[in-house]
Design a protein around this motif. Structure first.
Motif, PDB file in Angstrom:
ATOM      1  N   ILE A 255      24.383   2.736  -1.408  1.00  0.00           N
ATOM      2  CA  ILE A 255      24.126   1.923  -0.665  1.00  0.00           C
ATOM      3  C   ILE A 255      24.234   1.891   0.917  1.00  0.00           C
ATOM      4  N   VAL A 256      25.807   2.614   1.037  1.00  0.00           N
ATOM      5  CA  VAL A 256      26.049   3.254   2.209  1.00  0.00           C
ATOM      6  C   VAL A 256      25.322   4.061   2.757  1.00  0.00           C
ATOM      7  N   GLU A 257      25.252   4.897   1.923  1.00  0.00           N
ATOM      8  CA  GLU A 257      24.555   6.174   2.942  1.00  0.00           C
ATOM      9  C   GLU A 257      23.318   5.475   3.685  1.00  0.00           C
ATOM     10  N   MET A 258      22.333   4.895   2.689  1.00  0.00           N
ATOM     11  CA  MET A 258      20.876   4.168   3.243  1.00  0.00           C
ATOM     12  C   MET A 258      21.347   3.473   4.628  1.00  0.00           C
ATOM     13  N   LYS A 259      22.795   2.869   4.652  1.00  0.00           N
ATOM     14  CA  LYS A 259      22.591   1.524   5.397  1.00  0.00           C
ATOM     15  C   LYS A 259      22.527   2.380   6.942  1.00  0.00           C
ATOM     16  N   GLU A 260      23.535   3.645   6.554  1.00  0.00           N
ATOM     17  CA  GLU A 260      23.740   4.616   7.965  1.00  0.00           C
ATOM     18  C   GLU A 260      22.785   4.845   8.558  1.00  0.00           C
ATOM     19  N   LEU A 261      21.769   5.601   7.454  1.00  0.00           N
ATOM     20  CA  LEU A 261      20.737   6.204   7.452  1.00  0.00           C
ATOM     21  C   LEU A 261      19.220   4.817   8.715  1.00  0.00           C
ATOM     22  N   LEU A 262      19.202   3.439   7.565  1.00  0.00           N
ATOM     23  CA  LEU A 262      18.919   2.761   8.842  1.00  0.00           C
ATOM     24  C   LEU A 262      18.741   2.414  10.433  1.00  0.00           C
ATOM     25  N   GLU A 263      20.193   2.829  10.073  1.00  0.00           N
ATOM     26  CA  GLU A 263      20.190   1.929  11.848  1.00  0.00           C
ATOM     27  C   GLU A 263      20.593   3.283  13.468  1.00  0.00           C
ATOM     28  N   ASN A 264      19.941   4.784  12.568  1.00  0.00           N
ATOM     29  CA  ASN A 264      19.516   5.178  13.289  1.00  0.00           C
ATOM     30  C   ASN A 264      17.844   6.314  13.017  1.00  0.00           C
ATOM     31  N   VAL A 265      17.648   5.667  12.167  1.00  0.00           N
ATOM     32  CA  VAL A 265      15.314   6.030  12.641  1.00  0.00           C
ATOM     33  C   VAL A 265      14.977   4.292  13.093  1.00  0.00           C
ATOM     34  N   ASP A 266      13.878   4.729  12.449  1.00  0.00           N
ATOM     35  CA  ASP A 266      12.416   3.229  12.482  1.00  0.00           C
ATOM     36  C   ASP A 266      13.036   2.615  11.474  1.00  0.00           C
ATOM     37  N   GLU A 267      13.632   1.601  12.034  1.00  0.00           N
ATOM     38  CA  GLU A 267      14.006   0.918  10.671  1.00  0.00           C
ATOM     39  C   GLU A 267      12.999   0.119   9.909  1.00  0.00           C
ATOM     40  N   ASN A 268      12.005  -0.086  10.600  1.00  0.00           N
ATOM     41  CA  ASN A 268      11.039  -1.025   9.907  1.00  0.00           C
ATOM     42  C   ASN A 268       9.922   0.015   8.334  1.00  0.00           C
ATOM     43  N   GLU A 269       9.676   1.054   9.296  1.00  0.00           N
ATOM     44  CA  GLU A 269       9.340   2.124   8.385  1.00  0.00           C
ATOM     45  C   GLU A 269      10.162   2.931   7.920  1.00  0.00           C
ATOM     46  N   ALA A 270      11.294   3.017   7.790  1.00  0.00           N
ATOM     47  CA  ALA A 270      12.460   3.850   6.901  1.00  0.00           C
ATOM     48  C   ALA A 270      12.639   3.166   5.901  1.00  0.00           C
ATOM     49  N   ILE A 271      12.445   1.351   5.762  1.00  0.00           N
ATOM     50  CA  ILE A 271      12.396   0.417   4.744  1.00  0.00           C
ATOM     51  C   ILE A 271      11.467   0.706   3.817  1.00  0.00           C
ATOM     52  N   LYS A 272      10.060   0.531   4.366  1.00  0.00           N
ATOM     53  CA  LYS A 272       8.783   0.352   3.444  1.00  0.00           C
ATOM     54  C   LYS A 272       8.811   1.638   2.920  1.00  0.00           C
ATOM     55  N   ALA A 273       9.165   2.655   3.257  1.00  0.00           N
ATOM     56  CA  ALA A 273       9.312   4.245   2.582  1.00  0.00           C
ATOM     57  C   ALA A 273      10.034   3.938   1.168  1.00  0.00           C
ATOM     58  N   LEU A 274      11.527   3.411   1.512  1.00  0.00           N
ATOM     59  CA  LEU A 274      12.765   2.954   0.568  1.00  0.00           C
ATOM     60  C   LEU A 274      12.097   2.240  -0.725  1.00  0.00           C
ATOM     61  N   VAL A 275      11.476   1.279   0.060  1.00  0.00           N
ATOM     62  CA  VAL A 275      10.920   0.320  -1.401  1.00  0.00           C
ATOM     63  C   VAL A 275       9.734   0.431  -2.106  1.00  0.00           C
ATOM     64  N   GLU A 276       8.892   1.902  -1.433  1.00  0.00           N
ATOM     65  CA  GLU A 276       7.441   1.996  -2.124  1.00  0.00           C
ATOM     66  C   GLU A 276       8.597   3.154  -2.681  1.00  0.00           C
ATOM     67  N   VAL A 277       8.675   3.967  -2.292  1.00  0.00           N
ATOM     68  CA  VAL A 277       9.908   4.808  -3.298  1.00  0.00           C
ATOM     69  C   VAL A 277      10.342   4.713  -4.962  1.00  0.00           C
ATOM     70  N   SER A 278      10.842   3.353  -4.397  1.00  0.00           N
ATOM     71  CA  SER A 278      12.501   2.720  -5.463  1.00  0.00           C
ATOM     72  C   SER A 278      11.338   2.418  -6.340  1.00  0.00           C
ATOM     73  N   TRP A 279      10.516   1.467  -6.045  1.00  0.00           N
ATOM     74  CA  TRP A 279       9.502   0.955  -6.827  1.00  0.00           C
ATOM     75  C   TRP A 279       8.528   1.793  -7.830  1.00  0.00           C
ATOM     76  N   ASP A 280       8.140   2.709  -7.200  1.00  0.00           N
ATOM     77  CA  ASP A 280       7.720   4.428  -7.989  1.00  0.00           C
ATOM     78  C   ASP A 280       8.898   4.235  -9.337  1.00  0.00           C
ATOM     79  N   GLN A 281       9.912   4.848  -8.449  1.00  0.00           N
ATOM     80  CA  GLN A 281      10.782   5.413  -9.247  1.00  0.00           C
ATOM     81  C   GLN A 281      10.720   4.241 -10.973  1.00  0.00           C
ATOM     82  N   THR A 282      10.941   3.071 -10.329  1.00  0.00           N
ATOM     83  CA  THR A 282      11.267   1.640 -11.164  1.00  0.00           C
ATOM     84  C   THR A 282       9.372   1.759 -12.714  1.00  0.00           C
ATOM     85  N   LYS A 283       8.819   1.664 -12.227  1.00  0.00           N
ATOM     86  CA  LYS A 283       7.911   1.950 -13.271  1.00  0.00           C
ATOM     87  C   LYS A 283       7.169   2.936 -13.774  1.00  0.00           C
ATOM     88  N   LYS A 284       8.245   4.291 -13.408  1.00  0.00           N
ATOM     89  CA  LYS A 284       8.341   5.545 -14.261  1.00  0.00           C
ATOM     90  C   LYS A 284       9.198   4.945 -15.622  1.00  0.00           C
TER      91      LYS A 284
END
Length: 247
Positions: A64-93
């Motif tokens: 979580i700490v690494e992701m917070k660092e990341l979100l402060e330095n990139v396009d926040e909304n795009e990064a969060i969409k990507a983060l949730v998408e890939v996490s949900w895909d992995q959760t389904k698997k």
């Protein structure tokens, strides 16, 4: 519930121990490179279209700490969409293989309903200008909750029991309210021993949860412990970034 709480986090020692700060910084740099590469490659298309497996692994294995660092330095909304998408895909698997969610494996439509709920929750978070801030401790971070904590969204709280199979609570647990206040994306409820009475997560109307370290090739099936086995499995298998259980 008046039970004491524990939260399962990834690589906790990496960021609690100061001597490991280098590891955390290296992780952030690695993930930034992945996001930058995906953004440049996928302009005009879905953010994670044609995402390579290794890129996905880098994101999912971060803390979580690494992701917070990341979100402060990139396009926040795009990064969060990507983060949730890939996490949900992995959760389904994970769920299809290890049965970590409080969702009947034979009811694929239930997974689809949860997917739509997560999409709505994400859209509401990103469109709410007042909440659109990385000052929130868990802004955009996927977190799962054991299914003995009352919730209104997700609607059902079953405690993995036939008795509560269709129960919808009129209120939600304080912990869920506070997670939402801090911007967390609530993933589906996790599997457990019925009414949290067990030590191996085997007694549930949804069936037993397996440890992601189980080896199907050698038929070495391991328990994730209990009664919060679903919460343990979803974190160990890099689904949600944290998950709450009870003791």
């Amino acid at each position: 519930s008046n039970s004491s709480l524990f939260v399962m986090l990834r690589r906790t020692n990496d960021y609690l121990n100061n001597k490991n700060n280098v590891l955390m910084n290296n992780g952030v740099l690695r993930i930034k490179k992945v996001f930058k590469y995906c953004t440049e490659r996928n302009k005009g298309r879905g953010f994670f279209e044609n995402l390579h497996e290794k890129e996905s692994e880098h994101i999912l294995s971060s803390s979580i700490v690494e992701m917070k660092e990341l979100l402060e330095n990139v396009d926040e909304n795009e990064a969060i969409k990507a983060l949730v998408e890939v996490s949900w895909d992995q959760t389904k698997k994970l769920h299809r293989k290890y049965n970590c969610l409080a969702i009947d494996l034979e009811k694929e439509d239930s997974l689809l309903e949860e997917e739509k709920r997560i999409e709505r929750e994400l859209e509401n978070l990103l469109n709410n200008q007042e909440s659109n801030s990385t000052n929130k401790l868990l802004y955009g971070i996927p977190i799962a909750i054991k299914d003995n904590f009352c919730s209104t969204d997700p609607k059902k709280t079953t405690c993995a029991s036939k008795m509560l199979e269709n129960y919808e609570s009129p209120y939600e647990a304080t912990i869920i309210t506070r997670l939402k206040e801090q911007g967390a994306i609530i993933f589906p409820k996790t599997n457990l021993d019925e009414f949290a009475m067990g030590s191996f997560s085997t007694r549930s109307i949804y069936g037993p949860t397996l440890n992601p370290y189980s080896d199907y090739q050698t038929n070495k099936f391991l328990s994730p412990g209990g009664s919060s086995g679903g919460s343990a499995a979803i974190v160990a298998g890099f689904g949600s970034f944290a998950s709450f259980g009870s003791d």
